[in-house]
Design an enzyme around this catalytic site. Sequence first.
Site, mmCIF file in Angstrom:
data_model
loop_
_atom_site.group_PDB
_atom_site.id
_atom_site.type_symbol
_atom_site.label_atom_id
_atom_site.label_comp_id
_atom_site.label_asym_id
_atom_site.label_seq_id
_atom_site.Cartn_x
_atom_site.Cartn_y
_atom_site.Cartn_z
ATOM 1 N N ARG A 264 5.748 -4.255 -0.599
ATOM 2 C CA ARG A 264 6.616 -3.246 0.014
ATOM 3 C C ARG A 264 7.952 -3.849 0.421
ATOM 4 N NH1 ARG A 264 1.254 -0.948 2.879
ATOM 5 N NH2 ARG A 264 0.709 0.326 1.078
ATOM 6 N N TRP A 402 5.119 4.170 -5.889
ATOM 7 C CA TRP A 402 4.200 3.014 -5.926
ATOM 8 C C TRP A 402 4.313 2.108 -4.699
ATOM 9 C CZ3 TRP A 402 6.291 0.633 -11.142
ATOM 10 C CH2 TRP A 402 7.573 0.151 -10.952
ATOM 11 N N GLU A 403 3.440 1.149 -4.639
ATOM 12 C CA GLU A 403 3.281 0.276 -3.447
ATOM 13 C C GLU A 403 2.928 1.117 -2.219
ATOM 14 O OE1 GLU A 403 4.386 -3.049 -5.794
ATOM 15 O OE2 GLU A 403 3.257 -2.909 -3.938
ATOM 16 N N GLY A 404 2.130 2.143 -2.434
ATOM 17 C CA GLY A 404 1.826 3.092 -1.362
ATOM 18 C C GLY A 404 2.915 4.140 -1.360
#
Lengths: 594, 259
Positions: A264, A402-404
């Site tokens: 993140r 993405w990445e949460g």
Amino acid sequence: MADRKIFSGGEFLITDAAPDDVFTPEDFTDEHKMIYETARDFVTKEVEPNIDKLEEKDHDLTLDILAKAGELGLLGTDVPEEYGGLGLDKVSTTVVTEAIAPAGSFAVVHGAHTGIGSLPIVYFGTEEQKKKYLPKLASGEWCGAYCLTESGAGSDALNAKTKAVLSDDGKYYILNGEKMFITNAGWASSFIVYAKVDGEKFTGFIVEKDFPGVSTGAEEKKMGVHGSSTRPVILEDAKVPVENVLFEIGKGHKIAFNILNIGRWKLGAGAVGGCKICVTNSVKYANGRTQFKVPISSFGMIKTKLADMAIRTYMSDSMMYRLAGMFDDKLGTLDDEDKKSGAENAKAIEEYAAECSITKVYGSEILDYCVDEYVQILGGYGFCSEYPAERYYRDSRINKIWEGTNEINRMLVPGTMMRRAMQGRLNLFPAAKAIAGELMSYSPLSVQLPDTPLALQEHIVKMSKKIALMVAGVSAQKFQQDLAKEQEVMAKIADIVIEIFAMESGLLRTLKMISKEGEEKAKYQIAAVKVYVDENIPKIETWAKQILAYVEEGDMLRTQLAGVKKLARYQPIDTVSLKRAVADRVIELESYPF
Amino acid sequence: MDIIICVKRIPMTQEVDLEIDDSGKDIKKDALAYVVNDWDNYAIEESVILKEKLGGTVTVITVGDEDDEDVLRRALAMGADKAIRIEPGELELDGFLISNILAQVIKGLEYDLVLTGVQADDDNFGMVGIMLAEKLGLAHSAVVTGFEAEGSEATINVELEGGLDEVSKIKLPALLSIQTGINEPRYVSIMGIRKAGKKELNVVKVEDIGLSDEELVRQTIIEEYFLPPETEGAEMIEGDPSNVAEAILRILKEKGVSV
């Protein structure tokens, strides 16, 4: 570094940092600057001339360029020296990530490889695993990928169906399942795969492409980042040696979440690099494009766009490097033995999980804002693929997913802080309680601000923190353990906290610059902070009132609303002139100006 | 082979709208980015290639202030062994004076070869190399595009007007002004950057190198800088692309171009 106070995760919300407590891009060492130049030089000479071929997913060319990046050390900043890397500080990693961002899809290949594709082994691998895999990954001989997502396990990552069963001879785990949306799948040699041992214990594995039973599916047809490979990874009775279990059986979630924290922050750093290019490309076009016999950069509305892009990028930049500095400071406190322990390193990074989510959400959304204005400034040309704006616009979009997703990360901002408060690691609740008491006696009319640059903005950042603590406290009291179910409230608290971190990071960086180089040299930065605070305090006030209107009612609501109104009291300043000044600087330099 | 290279940090002036500063004797430089002079970069690469092949040391020198150390560190990261910065203080410099200062410092060093770039990209004088050779009493050759050492002499290629390539022998020690394209300068790797941090970078003050006040006086003084006046004579061709193309063809034919 020694002089900086080390903040615990989320502490920025309850303790005011001094300018000298934050790392800023003005603090770059000569080495940081040279590393930036190397990465930029590499992108200019190796990637940019090949962009069209790379966009067509040229397998060999992509791996060639990756190997060249390896030769220059651009893949090994986070890999310790004894395993073929460079073991540099996190600021250096941020510098590389930012500088590589303009490489478009190759930046995705690079980011996934150096981040989620390599770091699980750096932080959680055994000595043998590190010796076996890291030199190949750091040199670019191998490309790495990370397989967490499944069709039924996206945001709900632990709901994985992929299973691992120990073979009869006890030498292998047999993996079965299908992972989805795997970046680098088409050219990766190693995959970090999560599977449930015996259908229960969520566990990480290092899986090689050539292990029996490992294959990849068809390429996804995507909106953007066309030059990156995205495929399913299929595991059909895949034989994975037991020594390739990563970390401990049943502890896969520890790897997954820690690595995502890093992913993140790196995503945020890459986004900053993208934003800076958008500002530079936009102003170059706007200076060259004549309409009504004048360059369009002379028009007020175009100036507003250029200024807003530059100002928001400045906040994002300040935030990313502040966080990188926080990592380095925290990692610097580890003793020699812990420094060698990947798990201890990952724990130190986990300290700032909330800040990682903040930088991810903020970085991706500011980039989205910048690419949109970049297209807009180019008008019809921005919509045509002949100009890079169109690609930037498409490529940016994935970053909010993405990445949460940004929704998950918004939940995590207050969620992580509340959890830390419950664990006694963050004094959130006493601070919130104290504000309730302070509010009764606080009068904005009696506030006397010193005659220093940005005194008003410092005051507003402090008041914003009080507003955040107040509404978070009221919400926590009302919903208790069920607060996480109130997603709308969580998201608004997150938005307030994110803007506070942004405003404060820009403010502290600028104050540090003023103290070192004087007010005149920092005049555009001062303008940026003034504009940014001016535009965000009304938003923070509104979000807070919306939360209260949902949480409270009657007299209590009226009292609380009056409290927020007092705290957020602010008389708007002339931001039109300030933005013009910043825009004129962008126009003069024909680039991102800070 | 011990090699000394002289380098210069210069402002990037391509694709920039240059403005004259208030003195009228220089351009505004505060918004310009600075880089190593391109010719010097090739000279650095050549010296590192020679060191890798023949052994020895590479020493890189510049006359300039603290900011100019950037190009020294860059050369160290590319593979040079040590660096010297000569601090000129308030001295007003020109090619003559720079070559005086460099000669004085280089005299005290061991070397087999001295390299400079053909010229610097900022003022394009191309003076320092040849004057430095004279002051050091060295054989000199300019616009060198190839170098092969053989004992106490070397075979060099020199680029002549009209694309001719001259091959000659030169006695060592010599001073060569290196032309761009002689090699492919390497990237500065992060490993190199890390190593550079541990290498020697000495700073010498110009008043301490043993030159008299008379020897520290420049020989040229810039009187004025101005942008070339806009000239008449350009013809703007307007219309749709086919008309524009026709007009261009017509003009080319009128001017005698066979198309």
